[in-house]
Design a protein around this motif. Sequence first.
Motif: not given
Length: 113
Positions: A50-58, A63-69, A76-80
């Motif tokens: 399942v892929v998704f985005t948030l309203s801004t890159e920041n 989200f990725i940081q807090e999820a890991a915590q 994290a999605g695709h590197r590019k």
Amino acid sequence: LLPWIEEDIGGLKNLCHINQQKEDMLYKFIDKSLLFHCPVKKSSRSQMNVVFTLSTENLEKLFIQEAAQAGIIGVAGHRKRGGCRVSIYNGVTLEAVEKLIEFMRAFEKKHSS
């Protein structure tokens, strides 16, 4: 069949039902969200990734940081292309998807303007 599918899950038919529940729950949350967005049209969405985005890159980075915590890793999605991706393969439980949605709901509440 692998023994765990038969013994722990209740067979292949039940595994398919559980996978459908996981997919439905997660996409339903994302589709109703004001913060999360699925860029893939419904007819082309993956049942397992399942892929998704948030309203801004920041916000995506946060989200990725807090999820890991919170112990939710590998989102994290695709590197590019960026974005986020969660895999809900057969070994991922319904409860794990419910906890992910709870986390996403709390993140949305905390970071929505």
